[in-house]
Motif scaffolding. Structure first.
Motif, PDB file in Angstrom:
ATOM      1  N   CYS A  25       1.018  -1.192   0.602  1.00  0.00           N
ATOM      2  CA  CYS A  25       0.286  -0.338  -0.325  1.00  0.00           C
ATOM      3  C   CYS A  25       1.223   1.259   0.244  1.00  0.00           C
ATOM      4  CB  CYS A  25      -1.121  -0.144   1.195  1.00  0.00           C
ATOM      5  SG  CYS A  25      -2.054  -1.483   1.471  1.00  0.00           S
ATOM      6  N   GLY A  26       0.142   2.756  -0.742  1.00  0.00           N
ATOM      7  CA  GLY A  26       1.502   3.720  -0.917  1.00  0.00           C
ATOM      8  C   GLY A  26       1.875   3.705  -2.122  1.00  0.00           C
ATOM      9  N   GLY A  27       2.316   5.121  -2.412  1.00  0.00           N
ATOM     10  CA  GLY A  27       2.977   5.335  -3.775  1.00  0.00           C
ATOM     11  C   GLY A  27       4.340   5.479  -4.139  1.00  0.00           C
ATOM     12  N   SER A  28       5.026   5.531  -5.073  1.00  0.00           N
ATOM     13  CA  SER A  28       6.048   6.156  -4.946  1.00  0.00           C
ATOM     14  C   SER A  28       6.500   7.448  -5.394  1.00  0.00           C
ATOM     15  CB  SER A  28       7.563   5.308  -5.486  1.00  0.00           C
ATOM     16  OG  SER A  28       7.010   5.295  -6.824  1.00  0.00           O
ATOM     17  N   ASP A  29       7.931   7.949  -5.597  1.00  0.00           N
ATOM     18  CA  ASP A  29       7.671   9.507  -6.306  1.00  0.00           C
ATOM     19  C   ASP A  29       8.080   8.689  -7.207  1.00  0.00           C
ATOM     20  OD1 ASP A  29      10.186   8.429  -5.365  1.00  0.00           O
ATOM     21  OD2 ASP A  29      11.227   9.589  -3.959  1.00  0.00           O
ATOM     22  N   ASP A  30       7.641   8.115  -8.528  1.00  0.00           N
ATOM     23  CA  ASP A  30       8.178   8.028  -9.221  1.00  0.00           C
ATOM     24  C   ASP A  30       7.076   8.470 -10.472  1.00  0.00           C
ATOM     25  OD1 ASP A  30       8.103   4.964 -12.167  1.00  0.00           O
ATOM     26  OD2 ASP A  30       9.457   6.142 -11.152  1.00  0.00           O
ATOM     27  N   ASP A  31       7.471   9.275 -11.477  1.00  0.00           N
ATOM     28  CA  ASP A  31       7.173  10.295 -12.895  1.00  0.00           C
ATOM     29  C   ASP A  31       6.675   9.299 -13.798  1.00  0.00           C
ATOM     30  OD1 ASP A  31       6.649  11.853 -10.316  1.00  0.00           O
ATOM     31  OD2 ASP A  31       8.476  13.269 -10.751  1.00  0.00           O
ATOM     32  N   ASP A  32       6.470   8.268 -13.835  1.00  0.00           N
ATOM     33  CA  ASP A  32       5.917   7.298 -14.941  1.00  0.00           C
ATOM     34  C   ASP A  32       4.810   7.357 -15.482  1.00  0.00           C
ATOM     35  OD1 ASP A  32       8.642   7.478 -16.359  1.00  0.00           O
ATOM     36  OD2 ASP A  32       9.546   5.432 -14.686  1.00  0.00           O
ATOM     37  N   GLY A  33       3.950   7.866 -15.131  1.00  0.00           N
ATOM     38  CA  GLY A  33       2.245   8.588 -15.452  1.00  0.00           C
ATOM     39  C   GLY A  33       1.812   6.411 -15.035  1.00  0.00           C
ATOM     40  N   ASP A  34       1.785   6.017 -16.372  1.00  0.00           N
ATOM     41  CA  ASP A  34       0.281   4.694 -16.115  1.00  0.00           C
ATOM     42  C   ASP A  34       1.589   3.987 -15.919  1.00  0.00           C
ATOM     43  OD1 ASP A  34      -1.397   5.835 -15.610  1.00  0.00           O
ATOM     44  OD2 ASP A  34      -1.824   5.627 -17.768  1.00  0.00           O
ATOM     45  N   ASN A  35       2.890   3.590 -15.623  1.00  0.00           N
ATOM     46  CA  ASN A  35       4.080   2.908 -16.076  1.00  0.00           C
ATOM     47  C   ASN A  35       4.726   2.734 -14.021  1.00  0.00           C
ATOM     48  OD1 ASN A  35       4.328   2.425 -18.241  1.00  0.00           O
ATOM     49  ND2 ASN A  35       5.663   4.428 -18.677  1.00  0.00           N
ATOM     50  N   GLY A  36       5.139   0.887 -13.996  1.00  0.00           N
ATOM     51  CA  GLY A  36       6.380   0.601 -13.088  1.00  0.00           C
ATOM     52  C   GLY A  36       7.344   0.565 -13.231  1.00  0.00           C
ATOM     53  N   SER A  37       8.446   0.279 -12.366  1.00  0.00           N
ATOM     54  CA  SER A  37       9.530   0.402 -13.176  1.00  0.00           C
ATOM     55  C   SER A  37       9.908  -0.924 -12.367  1.00  0.00           C
ATOM     56  CB  SER A  37      10.520   1.705 -12.364  1.00  0.00           C
ATOM     57  OG  SER A  37      10.190   3.007 -12.403  1.00  0.00           O
ATOM     58  N   LEU A  38      11.015  -1.181 -12.947  1.00  0.00           N
ATOM     59  CA  LEU A  38      11.762  -2.641 -12.222  1.00  0.00           C
ATOM     60  C   LEU A  38      12.996  -2.865 -12.482  1.00  0.00           C
ATOM     61  CD1 LEU A  38      10.591  -5.834 -12.074  1.00  0.00           C
ATOM     62  CD2 LEU A  38      10.246  -6.319 -14.269  1.00  0.00           C
ATOM     63  N   ARG A  39      13.703  -3.692 -11.955  1.00  0.00           N
ATOM     64  CA  ARG A  39      14.634  -4.256 -11.974  1.00  0.00           C
ATOM     65  C   ARG A  39      15.629  -5.408 -11.947  1.00  0.00           C
ATOM     66  NH1 ARG A  39      18.313  -1.065  -6.949  1.00  0.00           N
ATOM     67  NH2 ARG A  39      17.076  -2.637  -5.062  1.00  0.00           N
ATOM     68  N   VAL A  40      16.460  -5.974 -12.073  1.00  0.00           N
ATOM     69  CA  VAL A  40      16.724  -7.095 -12.064  1.00  0.00           C
ATOM     70  C   VAL A  40      17.790  -8.126 -11.230  1.00  0.00           C
ATOM     71  CG1 VAL A  40      16.754  -9.211 -13.489  1.00  0.00           C
ATOM     72  CG2 VAL A  40      15.269  -7.588 -14.061  1.00  0.00           C
ATOM     73  N   VAL A  41      17.552  -8.838 -10.025  1.00  0.00           N
ATOM     74  CA  VAL A  41      19.343  -9.478  -9.679  1.00  0.00           C
ATOM     75  C   VAL A  41      18.967 -10.905 -10.197  1.00  0.00           C
ATOM     76  CG1 VAL A  41      19.740 -10.025  -7.530  1.00  0.00           C
ATOM     77  CG2 VAL A  41      18.604  -7.838  -7.840  1.00  0.00           C
ATOM     78  N   ASN A  42      19.959 -11.163 -10.504  1.00  0.00           N
ATOM     79  CA  ASN A  42      20.331 -12.720 -10.877  1.00  0.00           C
ATOM     80  C   ASN A  42      21.288 -13.542  -9.175  1.00  0.00           C
ATOM     81  OD1 ASN A  42      21.402 -15.263 -11.370  1.00  0.00           O
ATOM     82  ND2 ASN A  42      22.662 -14.214 -12.970  1.00  0.00           N
ATOM     83  N   ALA A  43      19.677 -13.726  -8.647  1.00  0.00           N
ATOM     84  CA  ALA A  43      21.074 -14.312  -7.424  1.00  0.00           C
ATOM     85  C   ALA A  43      21.118 -15.956  -7.381  1.00  0.00           C
ATOM     86  CB  ALA A  43      20.006 -13.765  -6.154  1.00  0.00           C
ATOM     87  N   THR A  44      20.598 -16.229  -9.395  1.00  0.00           N
ATOM     88  CA  THR A  44      20.275 -17.765  -9.034  1.00  0.00           C
ATOM     89  C   THR A  44      22.247 -18.634  -8.466  1.00  0.00           C
ATOM     90  OG1 THR A  44      21.634 -17.785 -11.209  1.00  0.00           O
ATOM     91  CG2 THR A  44      19.275 -17.663 -11.088  1.00  0.00           C
ATOM     92  N   ALA A  45      22.007 -19.741  -7.760  1.00  0.00           N
ATOM     93  CA  ALA A  45      23.176 -20.821  -7.759  1.00  0.00           C
ATOM     94  C   ALA A  45      24.098 -20.952  -8.707  1.00  0.00           C
ATOM     95  CB  ALA A  45      22.493 -22.014  -6.921  1.00  0.00           C
ATOM     96  N   ASP A  46      23.519 -21.199  -9.811  1.00  0.00           N
ATOM     97  CA  ASP A  46      24.691 -21.291 -11.188  1.00  0.00           C
ATOM     98  C   ASP A  46      24.674 -21.386 -12.411  1.00  0.00           C
ATOM     99  OD1 ASP A  46      21.960 -22.709 -11.504  1.00  0.00           O
ATOM    100  OD2 ASP A  46      22.554 -24.273 -10.438  1.00  0.00           O
ATOM    101  N   VAL A  47      23.520 -20.485 -12.896  1.00  0.00           N
ATOM    102  CA  VAL A  47      23.408 -19.710 -13.818  1.00  0.00           C
ATOM    103  C   VAL A  47      24.014 -18.406 -14.186  1.00  0.00           C
ATOM    104  CG1 VAL A  47      21.760 -18.529 -15.451  1.00  0.00           C
ATOM    105  CG2 VAL A  47      21.302 -19.986 -13.796  1.00  0.00           C
ATOM    106  N   ASP A  48      25.037 -17.976 -14.806  1.00  0.00           N
ATOM    107  CA  ASP A  48      26.493 -17.023 -14.759  1.00  0.00           C
ATOM    108  C   ASP A  48      25.715 -16.124 -15.188  1.00  0.00           C
ATOM    109  OD1 ASP A  48      28.551 -18.606 -13.450  1.00  0.00           O
ATOM    110  OD2 ASP A  48      29.127 -19.525 -15.364  1.00  0.00           O
ATOM    111  N   SER A  49      25.022 -16.117 -16.065  1.00  0.00           N
ATOM    112  CA  SER A  49      24.663 -14.909 -16.691  1.00  0.00           C
ATOM    113  C   SER A  49      22.992 -15.351 -17.458  1.00  0.00           C
ATOM    114  CB  SER A  49      25.610 -14.616 -18.160  1.00  0.00           C
ATOM    115  OG  SER A  49      24.676 -13.306 -18.488  1.00  0.00           O
ATOM    116  N   ILE A  50      21.637 -13.707 -17.101  1.00  0.00           N
ATOM    117  CA  ILE A  50      20.843 -14.424 -17.444  1.00  0.00           C
ATOM    118  C   ILE A  50      20.036 -13.972 -18.289  1.00  0.00           C
ATOM    119  CG2 ILE A  50      20.469 -16.147 -15.400  1.00  0.00           C
ATOM    120  CD1 ILE A  50      18.985 -13.559 -15.265  1.00  0.00           C
TER     121      ILE A  50
END
Length: 372
Positions: A25-50
């Motif tokens: 619940c609650g918003g952010s100070d992102d100014d992308d209108g109808d967009n969300g923002s997503l980043r990716v973390v490779n936390a796998t145990a054994d995949v060197d690159s995804i």
């Protein structure tokens, strides 16, 4: 020192256990209108690159064809935030450059929200977990911290943040009973530098990670991501900063145990480096695991306090090992065996391993076997 944060409500979207999307619940100070923002973390145990691809699955974006969202994200690496439209998306996790998917499911993205998508797991059981990042700022002099247990092999754990020389005997966990594939709530702590310890649930003697130097800056919001070690029991940690960098706190230990199998109930004493595995363990017996500093170590073994054996070994950080001593007590042999204590991917399967150490027969044989 610790204060559980309960003022921010959360809801969870679960899709076939492959992607869990936690929103709040609650918003952010992102100014992308109808967009969300997503980043990716490779936390796998054994995949060197995804790679990560997305495609639309609802009326808002169903004209979207599959497109690459994140490319060649190195293990223990993180991308920047990228704007993504509001609505439901089909997300595919792939090895970098591959066409086949390691994990596939739908994710619901809300406008004006920031998410971190954690790719985690190991061969045969890869998953995605998207966690809402937006969180109210703590008060001055404080930080907020939460735990995501991406080390399902290790089971439920307790997590402690303490001063460097603090004993766990009279310390309560900062996060308790954090199950695998579970994201805990934020706790508020004093800013500062902490010793991070992870233990099995309700067992302060079963330490899975013990590292110094976790810095929690003033007003910071941090997610501790637990990763499985190669043996399946010890864990590593990734430190994901809210709108900030990703860092690692790797395990400096392995676990080793002594298995005594010399003839005539011989007593076996064994050390790895400065760590004693057991003293006068009567054959045939299996000792409990002990934490041993990872890296190069000297093995020193005595059988019946007379026959001395020695050698050099290398212990991989986070690994589990069996030091097997077997054969004729007057002329014994020994071998260090890497253990795989990861549970099977299917709950309908079990794992067994035979250690053939019978005196008078040829050799020693160790192999993990799946059984129904």
């Amino acid at each position: 020192m610790f204060q559980q944060n309960s003022g921010r409500c959360a809801r969870f979207f679960v899709a076939s256990c492959a992607i869990m999307l936690a929103t709040a619940c609650g918003g952010s100070d992102d100014d992308d209108g109808d967009n969300g923002s997503l980043r990716v973390v490779n936390a796998t145990a054994d995949v060197d690159s995804i790679d990560l691809t997305i495609e639309g699955v609802d009326d808002d974006n169903d004209d979207e064809e599959e497109r690459r969202f994140a490319e060649a994200v190195a293990r223990d690496g993180q991308t920047d935030y990228v704007a993504i439209g509001d609505g439901n998306w089909r997300v595919r996790l792939k090895r970098a450059g591959a066409s086949s998917s390691l994990a596939l499911n739908s994710a619901a993205i809300s406008s004006d929200e920031r998410y971190t998508l954690f790719a985690y797991g190991r061969e045969g059981d890869y998953r995605l977990y998207a966690a809402i990042d937006d969180e109210d700022e703590p008060s001055s002099g404080k930080a907020k911290v939460r735990v995501f247990n991406a080390a399902a092999d290790a089971g439920s754990v307790d997590v402690y943040l303490t001063e460097s020389n603090a004993s766990l005997d009279d310390t309560i966990p900062t996060a308790s009973n954090v199950a695998g594939a579970t994201l805990g709530f934020y706790s508020t702590v004093d800013r500062g530098t902490y010793r991070l310890r992870v233990t099995a649930i309700n067992d302060k003697d079963d330490v899975r990670l013990d590292v110094e130097g976790l810095e929690l800056a003033n007003l910071s919001r941090v997610t501790i991501v637990l990763q499985p070690g190669p043996g399946g029991v010890l864990v590593n940690a990734l430190i994901s900063q809210y709108q900030g960098a990703l860092s690692t706190l790797k395990n400096g230990f392995a676990r080793a145990r002594l298995v005594a199998g010399a003839s005539n109930n011989a007593a076996v004493t064994a050390d790895l480096g400065s760590t004693s595995l057991n003293v006068n363990l009567r054959s045939p017996s299996i000792a409990s695991y002990a934490l041993v500093p990872a890296g190069a170590a000297s093995a020193a073994i005595q059988v019946n306090a007379t026959t001395a054996l020695s050698g050099n070994v290398t212990l991989v950080p986070g690994g589990d090992y069996t030091l097997a001593v077997y054969g004729d007590a007057a002329a014994p042999s020994w071998r260090l065996i890497a253990d795989d204590n990861r549970p099977p991917a299917s709950s309908e399967r079990a794992k067994m391993r035979l250690l053939h150490m019978a005196f008078g027969t040829e050799g020693i044989y160790a192999v993990p076997t799946l059984v129904s």
